[in-house]
Design a protein around this motif. Structure first.
Motif, PDB file in Angstrom:
ATOM      1  N   THR A   1     -17.830  -4.009 -14.334  1.00 23.96           N
ATOM      2  CA  THR A   1     -17.750  -5.464 -14.517  1.00 23.96           C
ATOM      3  C   THR A   1     -16.791  -5.798 -15.665  1.00 23.96           C
ATOM      4  OG1 THR A   1     -20.052  -5.582 -13.810  1.00 23.96           O
ATOM      5  CG2 THR A   1     -19.129  -7.569 -14.775  1.00 23.96           C
ATOM      6  N   HIS A   2     -16.820  -4.976 -16.705  1.00 22.38           N
ATOM      7  CA  HIS A   2     -15.923  -5.226 -17.837  1.00 22.38           C
ATOM      8  C   HIS A   2     -14.451  -5.118 -17.440  1.00 22.38           C
ATOM      9  CE1 HIS A   2     -19.072  -4.455 -21.198  1.00 22.38           C
ATOM     10  NE2 HIS A   2     -19.475  -5.315 -20.290  1.00 22.38           N
ATOM     11  N   ALA A   3     -14.169  -4.295 -16.438  1.00 20.54           N
ATOM     12  CA  ALA A   3     -12.777  -4.180 -15.993  1.00 20.54           C
ATOM     13  C   ALA A   3     -12.262  -5.516 -15.460  1.00 20.54           C
ATOM     14  CB  ALA A   3     -12.642  -3.089 -14.937  1.00 20.54           C
TER      15      ALA A   3
ATOM     16  N   GLY B   1     -22.077  -8.421 -23.172  1.00 24.60           N
ATOM     17  CA  GLY B   1     -22.420  -7.588 -22.023  1.00 24.60           C
ATOM     18  C   GLY B   1     -22.651  -6.147 -22.439  1.00 24.60           C
ATOM     19  N   GLN B   2     -21.820  -5.673 -23.346  1.00 26.42           N
ATOM     20  CA  GLN B   2     -21.979  -4.289 -23.816  1.00 26.42           C
ATOM     21  C   GLN B   2     -23.288  -4.128 -24.601  1.00 26.42           C
ATOM     22  OE1 GLN B   2     -18.490  -2.356 -25.121  1.00 26.42           O
ATOM     23  NE2 GLN B   2     -19.561  -0.695 -26.172  1.00 26.42           N
ATOM     24  N   ILE B   3     -23.666  -5.174 -25.327  1.00 22.68           N
ATOM     25  CA  ILE B   3     -24.951  -5.138 -26.035  1.00 22.68           C
ATOM     26  C   ILE B   3     -26.089  -4.989 -25.025  1.00 22.68           C
ATOM     27  CG2 ILE B   3     -26.550  -6.514 -27.455  1.00 22.68           C
ATOM     28  CD1 ILE B   3     -24.007  -7.767 -28.757  1.00 22.68           C
ATOM     29  N   ALA B   4     -25.964  -5.708 -23.901  1.00 20.23           N
ATOM     30  CA  ALA B   4     -26.992  -5.601 -22.854  1.00 20.23           C
ATOM     31  C   ALA B   4     -26.965  -4.215 -22.199  1.00 20.23           C
ATOM     32  CB  ALA B   4     -26.799  -6.698 -21.815  1.00 20.23           C
ATOM     33  N   ASP B   5     -25.761  -3.660 -21.996  1.00 16.63           N
ATOM     34  CA  ASP B   5     -25.660  -2.285 -21.461  1.00 16.63           C
ATOM     35  C   ASP B   5     -26.499  -1.348 -22.319  1.00 16.63           C
ATOM     36  OD1 ASP B   5     -23.653  -3.178 -19.752  1.00 16.63           O
ATOM     37  OD2 ASP B   5     -22.016  -2.379 -20.977  1.00 16.63           O
ATOM     38  N   ILE B   6     -26.339  -1.514 -23.613  1.00 14.27           N
ATOM     39  CA  ILE B   6     -26.976  -0.594 -24.558  1.00 14.27           C
ATOM     40  C   ILE B   6     -28.484  -0.860 -24.628  1.00 14.27           C
ATOM     41  CG2 ILE B   6     -27.129   0.035 -27.007  1.00 14.27           C
ATOM     42  CD1 ILE B   6     -24.056  -0.615 -27.129  1.00 14.27           C
TER      43      ILE B   6
ATOM     44  N   LEU C   1     -27.212   6.799 -24.460  1.00 15.34           N
ATOM     45  CA  LEU C   1     -26.445   5.963 -23.545  1.00 15.34           C
ATOM     46  C   LEU C   1     -25.021   5.802 -24.053  1.00 15.34           C
ATOM     47  CD1 LEU C   1     -26.910   3.191 -21.307  1.00 15.34           C
ATOM     48  CD2 LEU C   1     -25.462   2.606 -23.241  1.00 15.34           C
ATOM     49  N   THR C   2     -24.073   5.914 -23.143  1.00 19.28           N
ATOM     50  CA  THR C   2     -22.700   5.557 -23.471  1.00 19.28           C
ATOM     51  C   THR C   2     -21.929   5.388 -22.175  1.00 19.28           C
ATOM     52  OG1 THR C   2     -20.745   6.108 -24.783  1.00 19.28           O
ATOM     53  CG2 THR C   2     -21.870   7.945 -23.714  1.00 19.28           C
ATOM     54  N   GLY C   3     -20.650   5.061 -22.259  1.00 19.48           N
ATOM     55  CA  GLY C   3     -19.895   4.893 -21.027  1.00 19.48           C
ATOM     56  C   GLY C   3     -18.462   4.475 -21.264  1.00 19.48           C
ATOM     57  N   ASP C   4     -17.809   4.115 -20.180  1.00 18.66           N
ATOM     58  CA  ASP C   4     -16.396   3.756 -20.232  1.00 18.66           C
ATOM     59  C   ASP C   4     -16.094   2.621 -19.269  1.00 18.66           C
ATOM     60  OD1 ASP C   4     -14.899   6.067 -21.819  1.00 18.66           O
ATOM     61  OD2 ASP C   4     -16.553   6.946 -20.682  1.00 18.66           O
ATOM     62  N   THR C   5     -15.155   1.778 -19.681  1.00 19.97           N
ATOM     63  CA  THR C   5     -14.609   0.800 -18.759  1.00 19.97           C
ATOM     64  C   THR C   5     -13.608   1.527 -17.872  1.00 19.97           C
ATOM     65  OG1 THR C   5     -14.810  -0.901 -20.450  1.00 19.97           O
ATOM     66  CG2 THR C   5     -13.382  -1.407 -18.600  1.00 19.97           C
TER      67      THR C   5
ATOM     68  N   PRO D   1     -22.969   8.186 -28.211  1.00 22.55           N
ATOM     69  CA  PRO D   1     -21.723   8.882 -28.559  1.00 22.55           C
ATOM     70  C   PRO D   1     -20.518   8.062 -28.089  1.00 22.55           C
ATOM     71  CG  PRO D   1     -23.113  10.218 -27.069  1.00 22.55           C
ATOM     72  CD  PRO D   1     -23.642   8.811 -27.067  1.00 22.55           C
ATOM     73  N   VAL D   2     -19.667   7.675 -29.025  1.00 27.88           N
ATOM     74  CA  VAL D   2     -18.512   6.823 -28.692  1.00 27.88           C
ATOM     75  C   VAL D   2     -17.303   7.184 -29.527  1.00 27.88           C
ATOM     76  CG1 VAL D   2     -19.637   4.689 -27.910  1.00 27.88           C
ATOM     77  CG2 VAL D   2     -19.401   5.154 -30.359  1.00 27.88           C
ATOM     78  N   GLY D   3     -16.148   6.684 -29.101  1.00 30.42           N
ATOM     79  CA  GLY D   3     -14.953   6.747 -29.936  1.00 30.42           C
ATOM     80  C   GLY D   3     -15.059   5.694 -31.026  1.00 30.42           C
TER      81      GLY D   3
ATOM     82  N   PHE E   1     -24.903   7.529 -18.457  1.00 29.05           N
ATOM     83  CA  PHE E   1     -23.481   7.260 -18.608  1.00 29.05           C
ATOM     84  C   PHE E   1     -23.098   6.098 -17.704  1.00 29.05           C
ATOM     85  CE2 PHE E   1     -24.073  11.830 -19.523  1.00 29.05           C
ATOM     86  CZ  PHE E   1     -23.777  11.766 -20.886  1.00 29.05           C
ATOM     87  N   ILE E   2     -22.696   4.992 -18.349  1.00 28.67           N
ATOM     88  CA  ILE E   2     -22.408   3.770 -17.595  1.00 28.67           C
ATOM     89  C   ILE E   2     -20.917   3.648 -17.313  1.00 28.67           C
ATOM     90  CG2 ILE E   2     -22.311   2.402 -19.744  1.00 28.67           C
ATOM     91  CD1 ILE E   2     -23.387   0.021 -18.135  1.00 28.67           C
ATOM     92  N   ILE E   3     -20.588   3.386 -16.066  1.00 29.76           N
ATOM     93  CA  ILE E   3     -19.204   3.058 -15.719  1.00 29.76           C
ATOM     94  C   ILE E   3     -19.144   1.531 -15.674  1.00 29.76           C
ATOM     95  CG2 ILE E   3     -17.310   3.415 -14.098  1.00 29.76           C
ATOM     96  CD1 ILE E   3     -18.733   5.919 -13.096  1.00 29.76           C
TER      97      ILE E   3
HETATM   98  N1  TRP Z   1     -16.398  -0.768 -24.089  1.00 30.65           N
HETATM   99  C1  TRP Z   1     -16.414   0.616 -23.702  1.00 30.65           C
HETATM  100  C2  TRP Z   1     -14.980   1.074 -23.425  1.00 30.65           C
HETATM  101  O1  TRP Z   1     -14.088   0.255 -23.370  1.00 30.65           O
HETATM  102  C3  TRP Z   1     -17.227   0.882 -22.460  1.00 30.65           C
HETATM  103  C4  TRP Z   1     -18.679   0.529 -22.553  1.00 30.65           C
HETATM  104  C5  TRP Z   1     -19.287  -0.456 -21.836  1.00 30.65           C
HETATM  105  C6  TRP Z   1     -19.677   1.152 -23.360  1.00 30.65           C
HETATM  106  N2  TRP Z   1     -20.613  -0.489 -22.122  1.00 30.65           N
HETATM  107  C7  TRP Z   1     -20.901   0.488 -23.054  1.00 30.65           C
HETATM  108  C8  TRP Z   1     -19.666   2.205 -24.294  1.00 30.65           C
HETATM  109  C9  TRP Z   1     -22.091   0.831 -23.677  1.00 30.65           C
HETATM  110  C10 TRP Z   1     -20.868   2.539 -24.931  1.00 30.65           C
HETATM  111  C11 TRP Z   1     -22.062   1.861 -24.621  1.00 30.65           C
HETATM  112  O2  TRP Z   1     -14.727   2.227 -23.205  1.00 30.65           O
END
Ligand code: TRP
Length: 366
Positions: free
Chosen positions: A48-50, A138-143, A9-13, A152-154, A43-45
């Motif tokens: 909500t974080h935006a 919230g990101q902890i819950a995403d994961i 799992l990973t994603g981007d705001t 995989p993240v930066g 892959f989560i977009i």
């Molecule tokens: N915080 C990440 C970013 O700014 C985006 C993100 C949200 C994320 N939820 C996630 C990344 C869960 C990895 C796992 O790009």
């Protein structure tokens, strides 16, 4: 029963279009792991974080959400193999955010270095909203909703992953009777609901931008908001324009001056994007000796970058013509994501004794 694959799992705001920094930091790993086929990929977009900083621009957040979906597809995320989904469409994430917020102290969240850096970059001081401070939870819950094995993240995301692991361990201890001494790799085998996921950082931990360094000689990282980025969707002409103007060795006025290779963006970019290693090593030697011009080196770099991004740009153009299809991809990915997240939420409810109407025992205790 088919055995489920471990999950990624990973994603981007969605803040805008994705750039080369995203590619080397994480997208490249995502595409590779998708192709190797050992994980079910999510892959989560994180739309909500935006809202944490841009709640006044909902229409733009929608547009940026679609932009990220297009960039994912352009970069090679294949909807036949992976799930792309929208955060706000997963109710379990919102529910778990609330519960997990009890398992981490307020002070701990505010100590998160990524959060602190953002407060500084965005000059938020003490004006930030309650929701802004909540977003790492919230990101902890995403994961944890997906109980993934790998993320995989930066590099900038590592503090969030560390917090996610702390919450996972705490949940396992409090609600699943996992002994605090149990190592991370055995949390699940010991009865914990949450495995402890591993981060995977890209081959370039932090790609610098194209602009001049600060007074101390440090380059800022590539970032759209700093205006120093090459976007994955840039045309060959735009890429050429940016590279021809990029900062190199300021002390080198003509091709016959000896040049410095170290800490020079031109060579950092060649090392990152030019596959012909022999050319790079030979050209570096000539650069040091004043036997090759900046223009020739920059032209070669344009070629390297364009050969990476041009197939992506073409794919993006195709998807842009067929947004219906993109929405179907998102809808399918979101449906699958909900299946997985709902199962986790139900398991959580069981563990915290709040399953009143499903799998219930008829007693006041559980
Ligand atoms: N915080 C990440 C970013 O700014 C985006 C993100 C949200 C994320 N939820 C996630 C990344 C869960 C990895 C796992 O790009």
């Amino acid at each position: 029963m088919t055995l489920e694959k471990p999950k990624l799992l990973t994603g981007d705001t969605p803040t805008g279009k994705l750039h080369l920094g995203h590619w080397v930091g994480t997208l490249e790993n995502r595409v590779r792991l998708q192709e190797e086929g050992n994980y079910e990929c999510f892959f989560i977009i994180a739309n909500t974080h935006a809202f944490t900083t841009r709640y006044k621009d909902p229409a733009q957040i929608r547009e940026n959400t679609i932009d990220v979906a297009l960039d994912y597809l352009a970069a090679g995320i294949d909807p036949a193999k992976s799930n792309i989904f929208i955060q706000s469409e997963i109710p379990a994430i919102a529910e778990l955010t609330f519960l997990f917020s009890m398992l981490v102290s307020h002070a701990r969240v505010l100590r998160n270095p990524t959060l602190k850096q953002e407060l500084k970059d965005k000059d938020l001081g003490d004006k930030f909203s309650f929701g802004f401070a909540l977003y790492p939870v919230g990101q902890i819950a995403d994961i944890l909703s997906f109980r993934p094995s790998v993320i995989p993240v930066g590099e900038d995301q590592l503090p969030h992953l560390e917090m996610a692991n702390e919450v996972a361990r705490r949940f396992n201890q409090i609600y699943c009777n996992v002994d605090p001494a149990i190592p991370d790799s055995e949390q699940e085998a010991a009865g914990g609901l949450f495995p402890i996921p591993h981060p995977l950082v890209g081959r370039v931990r932090r790609l610098i931008g194209m602009s001049a360094p600060d007074e101390k000689g440090n380059f800022s990282k590539m970032s759209k908001s700093l205006g120093n980025a090459i976007m994955l969707s840039d045309s060959p002409d735009e890429i050429k324009d940016k590279i021809m103007k990029m900062y190199t060795d300021p002390n080198r006025l003509r091709a016959s001056d000896p040049g410095t290779v170290e800490n020079n963006p031109l060579w950092i970019f060649h090392d990152t994007f030019t596959l012909d290693r022999e050319w790079v090593e030979e050209a570096k030697a000539r650069y040091r000796a004043g036997k090759i011009g900046d223009v020739e080196c920059k032209k070669k770099l344009v070629e390297s970058v364009v050969s990476l991004t041009e197939p992506m740009r073409q794919r993006r153009l195709d998807y842009e013509k067929n947004l219906d299809h993109v929405f179907n991809v998102l809808s399918d990915g979101t449906a699958r994501a909900n299946e997985v997240a709902e199962i986790t939420l139900n398991e959580v409810k069981l563990k915290i004794h709040q399953n009143y109407f499903t799998g219930r025992k008829l007693s006041l205790e559980m």
